[in-house]
Design a protein around this motif. Structure first.
Motif, mmCIF file in Angstrom:
data_model
loop_
_atom_site.group_PDB
_atom_site.id
_atom_site.type_symbol
_atom_site.label_atom_id
_atom_site.label_comp_id
_atom_site.label_asym_id
_atom_site.label_seq_id
_atom_site.Cartn_x
_atom_site.Cartn_y
_atom_site.Cartn_z
ATOM 1 N N LYS A 152 0.813 -1.229 0.000
ATOM 2 C CA LYS A 152 0.000 0.000 0.000
ATOM 3 C C LYS A 152 0.843 1.273 0.000
ATOM 4 O O LYS A 152 0.590 2.216 0.769
ATOM 5 C CB LYS A 152 -0.939 0.006 1.223
ATOM 6 N N CYS A 153 1.870 1.301 -0.812
ATOM 7 C CA CYS A 153 2.671 2.525 -0.944
ATOM 8 C C CYS A 153 3.221 2.558 -2.367
ATOM 9 O O CYS A 153 2.902 1.673 -3.173
ATOM 10 C CB CYS A 153 3.782 2.560 0.097
ATOM 11 N N SER A 154 4.016 3.557 -2.692
ATOM 12 C CA SER A 154 4.550 3.635 -4.063
ATOM 13 C C SER A 154 5.492 2.465 -4.343
ATOM 14 O O SER A 154 6.226 2.013 -3.454
ATOM 15 C CB SER A 154 5.292 4.957 -4.259
ATOM 16 N N ILE A 155 5.427 1.986 -5.587
ATOM 17 C CA ILE A 155 6.253 0.843 -6.006
ATOM 18 C C ILE A 155 7.035 1.267 -7.248
ATOM 19 O O ILE A 155 6.446 1.835 -8.183
ATOM 20 C CB ILE A 155 5.373 -0.376 -6.408
ATOM 21 N N VAL A 156 8.328 0.997 -7.276
ATOM 22 C CA VAL A 156 9.088 1.199 -8.519
ATOM 23 C C VAL A 156 9.668 -0.138 -8.940
ATOM 24 O O VAL A 156 10.079 -0.937 -8.093
ATOM 25 C CB VAL A 156 10.240 2.243 -8.354
ATOM 26 N N ALA A 157 9.672 -0.389 -10.238
ATOM 27 C CA ALA A 157 10.268 -1.628 -10.737
ATOM 28 C C ALA A 157 11.753 -1.379 -10.959
ATOM 29 O O ALA A 157 12.140 -0.332 -11.488
ATOM 30 C CB ALA A 157 9.595 -2.036 -12.049
ATOM 31 N N VAL A 158 12.571 -2.328 -10.537
ATOM 32 C CA VAL A 158 14.024 -2.159 -10.722
ATOM 33 C C VAL A 158 14.625 -3.403 -11.362
ATOM 34 O O VAL A 158 14.047 -4.494 -11.312
ATOM 35 C CB VAL A 158 14.758 -1.885 -9.380
ATOM 36 N N GLU A 159 15.776 -3.186 -11.978
ATOM 37 C CA GLU A 159 16.564 -4.329 -12.451
ATOM 38 C C GLU A 159 18.044 -4.045 -12.221
ATOM 39 O O GLU A 159 18.457 -2.893 -12.086
ATOM 40 C CB GLU A 159 16.267 -4.636 -13.917
#
Ligand code: G1P
Length: 275
Positions: A152-159
């Motif tokens: 329930k918070c901001s999500i960033v996709a990373v690699e």
């Protein structure tokens, strides 16, 4: 409440693809027979989104025409074997709505997202940068929605990237809280390799809680004199409210020629394998 709006910043000039992008928006460049932006919209639909909010700019009218019915064309090919080529896009248009707003000054990704604010009326929304083309068994945005439901918070996709590439990305550092998840405590936009806090790079997929708009409103220009989403997210991260998620799948950086060609080859091979 489910999140249903996906924002597509699509106002950039696409200078790296000139002269192709002189009259054609870079988001409309095709990988095989489908424009980049359509891949993004399909990923959003798969993840349960049905409102596509697109931030456009001058010279981007082809985007609106693409996601609309073309009566003349439909009439021309009705009843012929060419009709099959329109089935996919017709279905897509039926499944969702498209809203548009123009960004009339290019002041960075953060500014583009802020420009989209009038199109967002929910407590959270997704962002897809269409030139990061992702392929995965379960769509990357679907994976991220699961993470959003959990945290329930901001999500960033990373690699993970080669460290010498760090100055092309937002780079995060954080505490590992699960196999693929980090609670972010540091985010730096395009650091030089010696300043990069890790080798985890943000790719063009975000889920943002709507308090990001106030943060963006007050955000001072950062790297390259632009309003950076990374800097605004850092303010959320200071309160423990950003999760970096190492997605499963593959990303093609179609914002440069090498990545674009890799994507073309990959999708062409997949097409051949399926026929
Ligand atoms: C933007 C973001 C950057 C992110 C990247 C992903 O940069 O500012 O943090 O890593 O997208 O593609 P851009 O590629 O627009 O320069």
């Amino acid at each position: 409440m489910n999140i249903t709006t996906c924002l597509f910043p699509a106002a950039g000039y696409g200078t790296r693809f000139l002269p192709a992008t002189k009259a054609i928006p870079k988001e409309m460049l095709p990988i095989l027979n489908k424009p980049l932006l359509q891949y993004g919209v399909e990923e959003a639909i798969d993840a349960g989104f049905n409102n596509m909010a697109i931030v456009t700019g001058r010279g981007k009218r082809a985007i609106e025409d693409h996601f609309d019915v073309s009566y003349e064309l439909e009439a021309q090919i009705r009843g012929t074997d060419k009709e099959q080529y329109l089935v996919e896009i017709r279905n897509l248009i039926d499944k969702c709505s498209f809203t548009y707003i123009r960004q009339n000054e290019m002041k960075g990704l953060g500014h583009a997202i802020l420009t989209g604010k009038p199109l967002i009326n929910q407590s959270a929304f997704a962002v897809i940068l269409a030139d990061d083309l992702c392929t995965a068994e379960e769509g990357v945005l679907s994976q991220m929605v699961r993470m959003y439901e959990k945290y329930k918070c901001s999500i960033v996709a990373v690699e993970e990237i080669e460290k010498n590439q760090s100055n092309r990305y937002g780079i995060i550092a954080g505490e590992k809280i699960d196999d693929d998840c980090y609670r972010v405590n540091l985010m730096v936009e395009k650091p030089e390799p010696e300043e990069a806090p890790s080798n985890l790079a943000i790719i063009g997929r975000y889920i943002l809680t709507s308090d990001i708009f106030d943060l963006l409103q007050n955000q001072k220009p950062g790297k390259n004199g632009e309003i950076q989403i990374t800097d605004a997210l850092m303010k959320q991260a200071q309160q423990g409210k950003v999760i970096a998620y190492k997605f499963k799948g593959r990303r093609f950086d179609c914002g440069n020629l090498d990545g674009f060609m890799e994507a073309v080859n990959y999708y062409y091979q997949a097409l051949r394998d399926n026929t």
